[in-house]
Design a protein around this motif. Sequence first.
Motif, PDB file in Angstrom:
ATOM      1  N   GLU A  50      17.779  -4.195  -6.220  1.00  0.00           N
ATOM      2  CA  GLU A  50      19.078  -3.752  -6.952  1.00  0.00           C
ATOM      3  C   GLU A  50      18.993  -2.812  -8.266  1.00  0.00           C
ATOM      4  O   GLU A  50      19.735  -1.757  -8.213  1.00  0.00           O
ATOM      5  N   ALA A  51      17.805  -2.601  -8.900  1.00  0.00           N
ATOM      6  CA  ALA A  51      17.642  -1.814  -9.830  1.00  0.00           C
ATOM      7  C   ALA A  51      17.070  -0.376  -9.163  1.00  0.00           C
ATOM      8  O   ALA A  51      17.299   0.676  -9.422  1.00  0.00           O
ATOM      9  N   PHE A  52      15.978  -0.513  -8.147  1.00  0.00           N
ATOM     10  CA  PHE A  52      15.534   0.486  -7.527  1.00  0.00           C
ATOM     11  C   PHE A  52      16.471   1.455  -6.817  1.00  0.00           C
ATOM     12  O   PHE A  52      16.517   2.842  -6.810  1.00  0.00           O
ATOM     13  N   ARG A  53      17.615   0.674  -6.101  1.00  0.00           N
ATOM     14  CA  ARG A  53      18.499   1.495  -5.433  1.00  0.00           C
ATOM     15  C   ARG A  53      19.355   2.619  -6.099  1.00  0.00           C
ATOM     16  O   ARG A  53      20.130   3.445  -5.568  1.00  0.00           O
ATOM     17  N   PHE A  58      15.651   7.655  -4.897  1.00  0.00           N
ATOM     18  CA  PHE A  58      15.718   6.534  -4.120  1.00  0.00           C
ATOM     19  C   PHE A  58      15.902   6.934  -2.699  1.00  0.00           C
ATOM     20  O   PHE A  58      16.994   7.683  -2.451  1.00  0.00           O
ATOM     21  N   ARG A  59      15.199   6.516  -1.770  1.00  0.00           N
ATOM     22  CA  ARG A  59      15.156   6.756  -0.444  1.00  0.00           C
ATOM     23  C   ARG A  59      14.780   5.437   0.342  1.00  0.00           C
ATOM     24  O   ARG A  59      13.801   4.657  -0.080  1.00  0.00           O
ATOM     25  N   LEU A  60      15.817   5.018   1.267  1.00  0.00           N
ATOM     26  CA  LEU A  60      15.546   3.904   2.131  1.00  0.00           C
ATOM     27  C   LEU A  60      15.372   4.256   3.729  1.00  0.00           C
ATOM     28  O   LEU A  60      16.209   4.962   4.012  1.00  0.00           O
ATOM     29  N   VAL A  61      14.646   3.886   4.487  1.00  0.00           N
ATOM     30  CA  VAL A  61      14.590   3.984   5.848  1.00  0.00           C
ATOM     31  C   VAL A  61      14.410   2.428   6.337  1.00  0.00           C
ATOM     32  O   VAL A  61      13.647   1.806   6.165  1.00  0.00           O
ATOM     33  N   LEU A  62      15.253   2.480   7.547  1.00  0.00           N
ATOM     34  CA  LEU A  62      15.418   1.209   8.286  1.00  0.00           C
ATOM     35  C   LEU A  62      14.662   1.670   9.709  1.00  0.00           C
ATOM     36  O   LEU A  62      15.379   2.744  10.155  1.00  0.00           O
ATOM     37  N   ALA A  63      14.345   0.634  10.477  1.00  0.00           N
ATOM     38  CA  ALA A  63      14.076   0.954  11.922  1.00  0.00           C
ATOM     39  C   ALA A  63      14.403  -0.187  12.685  1.00  0.00           C
ATOM     40  O   ALA A  63      14.264  -1.259  12.487  1.00  0.00           O
ATOM     41  N   ARG A  64      15.164   0.156  13.644  1.00  0.00           N
ATOM     42  CA  ARG A  64      16.045  -0.790  14.455  1.00  0.00           C
ATOM     43  C   ARG A  64      15.653  -0.655  15.849  1.00  0.00           C
ATOM     44  O   ARG A  64      15.230   0.619  16.281  1.00  0.00           O
ATOM     45  N   GLY A  75      11.446   3.892  -1.626  1.00  0.00           N
ATOM     46  CA  GLY A  75      10.638   4.300  -2.659  1.00  0.00           C
ATOM     47  C   GLY A  75      11.536   5.089  -3.366  1.00  0.00           C
ATOM     48  O   GLY A  75      12.709   5.510  -3.141  1.00  0.00           O
ATOM     49  N   LEU A  76      10.988   5.819  -4.554  1.00  0.00           N
ATOM     50  CA  LEU A  76      11.692   6.569  -5.551  1.00  0.00           C
ATOM     51  C   LEU A  76      10.819   7.493  -6.400  1.00  0.00           C
ATOM     52  O   LEU A  76       9.870   7.308  -6.376  1.00  0.00           O
ATOM     53  N   LEU A  77      11.556   8.370  -7.177  1.00  0.00           N
ATOM     54  CA  LEU A  77      10.680   9.218  -8.010  1.00  0.00           C
ATOM     55  C   LEU A  77      10.191   8.543  -9.394  1.00  0.00           C
ATOM     56  O   LEU A  77      11.227   7.863  -9.868  1.00  0.00           O
ATOM     57  N   LEU A  78       8.963   8.697  -9.802  1.00  0.00           N
ATOM     58  CA  LEU A  78       8.528   8.029 -10.997  1.00  0.00           C
ATOM     59  C   LEU A  78       9.490   9.085 -12.279  1.00  0.00           C
ATOM     60  O   LEU A  78       9.292  10.063 -12.138  1.00  0.00           O
ATOM     61  N   GLN A  79       9.863   8.353 -13.116  1.00  0.00           N
ATOM     62  CA  GLN A  79      10.600   8.769 -14.213  1.00  0.00           C
ATOM     63  C   GLN A  79       9.702   9.115 -15.270  1.00  0.00           C
ATOM     64  O   GLN A  79       8.765   8.412 -15.217  1.00  0.00           O
ATOM     65  N   HIS A 124       6.340   5.048   6.957  1.00  0.00           N
ATOM     66  CA  HIS A 124       5.645   5.868   5.761  1.00  0.00           C
ATOM     67  C   HIS A 124       6.184   7.504   5.957  1.00  0.00           C
ATOM     68  O   HIS A 124       6.747   7.957   5.010  1.00  0.00           O
ATOM     69  N   THR A 125       5.720   8.101   7.412  1.00  0.00           N
ATOM     70  CA  THR A 125       6.431   9.314   7.205  1.00  0.00           C
ATOM     71  C   THR A 125       7.868   9.429   7.055  1.00  0.00           C
ATOM     72  O   THR A 125       8.004  10.500   6.530  1.00  0.00           O
ATOM     73  N   ALA A 126       8.680   8.673   7.572  1.00  0.00           N
ATOM     74  CA  ALA A 126      10.105   8.931   7.486  1.00  0.00           C
ATOM     75  C   ALA A 126      10.628   8.833   6.049  1.00  0.00           C
ATOM     76  O   ALA A 126      11.407   9.484   5.648  1.00  0.00           O
ATOM     77  N   VAL A 127       9.941   7.873   5.140  1.00  0.00           N
ATOM     78  CA  VAL A 127      10.525   7.644   3.813  1.00  0.00           C
ATOM     79  C   VAL A 127      10.041   8.914   2.983  1.00  0.00           C
ATOM     80  O   VAL A 127      10.733   9.312   2.264  1.00  0.00           O
ATOM     81  N   LEU A 128       9.130   9.511   3.357  1.00  0.00           N
ATOM     82  CA  LEU A 128       8.583  11.060   2.567  1.00  0.00           C
ATOM     83  C   LEU A 128       9.171  12.161   3.133  1.00  0.00           C
ATOM     84  O   LEU A 128       8.955  13.360   2.694  1.00  0.00           O
ATOM     85  N   ASP A 129       9.952  12.100   4.276  1.00  0.00           N
ATOM     86  CA  ASP A 129      10.349  13.259   5.005  1.00  0.00           C
ATOM     87  C   ASP A 129      11.346  14.005   3.979  1.00  0.00           C
ATOM     88  O   ASP A 129      12.668  13.504   3.558  1.00  0.00           O
ATOM     89  N   GLY A 130      10.999  15.125   3.708  1.00  0.00           N
ATOM     90  CA  GLY A 130      12.004  16.159   2.685  1.00  0.00           C
ATOM     91  C   GLY A 130      11.714  15.737   1.477  1.00  0.00           C
ATOM     92  O   GLY A 130      12.238  16.419   0.740  1.00  0.00           O
ATOM     93  N   VAL A 131      10.716  14.956   0.967  1.00  0.00           N
ATOM     94  CA  VAL A 131      10.606  14.839  -0.550  1.00  0.00           C
ATOM     95  C   VAL A 131       9.691  15.963  -0.922  1.00  0.00           C
ATOM     96  O   VAL A 131       8.419  15.907  -0.280  1.00  0.00           O
ATOM     97  N   GLU A 132       9.896  16.585  -1.950  1.00  0.00           N
ATOM     98  CA  GLU A 132       8.762  17.672  -2.226  1.00  0.00           C
ATOM     99  C   GLU A 132       8.450  17.071  -3.725  1.00  0.00           C
ATOM    100  O   GLU A 132       9.047  17.113  -4.674  1.00  0.00           O
ATOM    101  N   VAL A 133       7.202  16.438  -3.778  1.00  0.00           N
ATOM    102  CA  VAL A 133       6.437  16.143  -4.879  1.00  0.00           C
ATOM    103  C   VAL A 133       5.057  16.599  -4.710  1.00  0.00           C
ATOM    104  O   VAL A 133       4.553  17.018  -3.637  1.00  0.00           O
ATOM    105  N   GLU A 134       4.310  16.454  -6.126  1.00  0.00           N
ATOM    106  CA  GLU A 134       2.896  16.723  -5.944  1.00  0.00           C
ATOM    107  C   GLU A 134       2.058  15.758  -5.442  1.00  0.00           C
ATOM    108  O   GLU A 134       1.064  16.093  -4.930  1.00  0.00           O
ATOM    109  N   ARG A 135       2.475  14.408  -5.527  1.00  0.00           N
ATOM    110  CA  ARG A 135       1.795  13.328  -5.115  1.00  0.00           C
ATOM    111  C   ARG A 135       2.700  12.011  -4.806  1.00  0.00           C
ATOM    112  O   ARG A 135       3.830  11.934  -5.137  1.00  0.00           O
ATOM    113  N   VAL A 136       1.946  11.282  -3.922  1.00  0.00           N
ATOM    114  CA  VAL A 136       2.634   9.962  -3.513  1.00  0.00           C
ATOM    115  C   VAL A 136       1.701   8.687  -4.025  1.00  0.00           C
ATOM    116  O   VAL A 136       0.559   9.078  -3.848  1.00  0.00           O
ATOM    117  N   THR A 137       2.407   7.782  -4.464  1.00  0.00           N
ATOM    118  CA  THR A 137       1.519   6.637  -4.838  1.00  0.00           C
ATOM    119  C   THR A 137       2.091   5.251  -4.291  1.00  0.00           C
ATOM    120  O   THR A 137       3.300   5.358  -4.131  1.00  0.00           O
TER     121      THR A 137
END
Length: 177
Positions: A50-53, A58-64, A75-79, A124-137
Amino acid sequence: MQTPVFETFTDPDTAARMLDDIAPLYEEVFAEPPYFEGARDLAGFLEGYEAFRTMPGFRLVLARSGSSLVGFAFGLLLQSDSRWWSGLGLDEGFTREDGHRTFVIREIAVAPDHRRRGLGRELHTAVLDGVEVERVTLAVRPDAQAAMKLYEALGYRELGDKVPAWDGAPVYRYMVR
């Protein structure tokens, strides 16, 4: 078995509506070894979600597969005020956050009958699709051997272990790529 279809959500209100689908899968996946999570853990997950969203990036990927949810990742961006790196003994230059530098994957979950088919990697690939960051943790329990193998295969390196601040928390291994 059908090839899963992926849906990505970034809107907090839409992400809230997806919680009714996500919660049962979370409960099923994390009741298994090595997690053995129960009702208290599910409540903590729901509170965290509820807080993260509502947080930036914030990005959510569902696989059906058909009408069934078979996996999810978010996931989300670290502030700049993030405490993600605290307690790991890392250099201040490394731990500096600005809301654009680092994306954190908070959860990846795959239904038991859909494992060992590459779905975790696809999420993993889908949640990062289009995310432009220096790193992922991310943080993973070291005893979750399948997850550890996946993250190592995806190029993550270990930074250190720590126990999060919540009561009864297990050790987590913090990783970055």
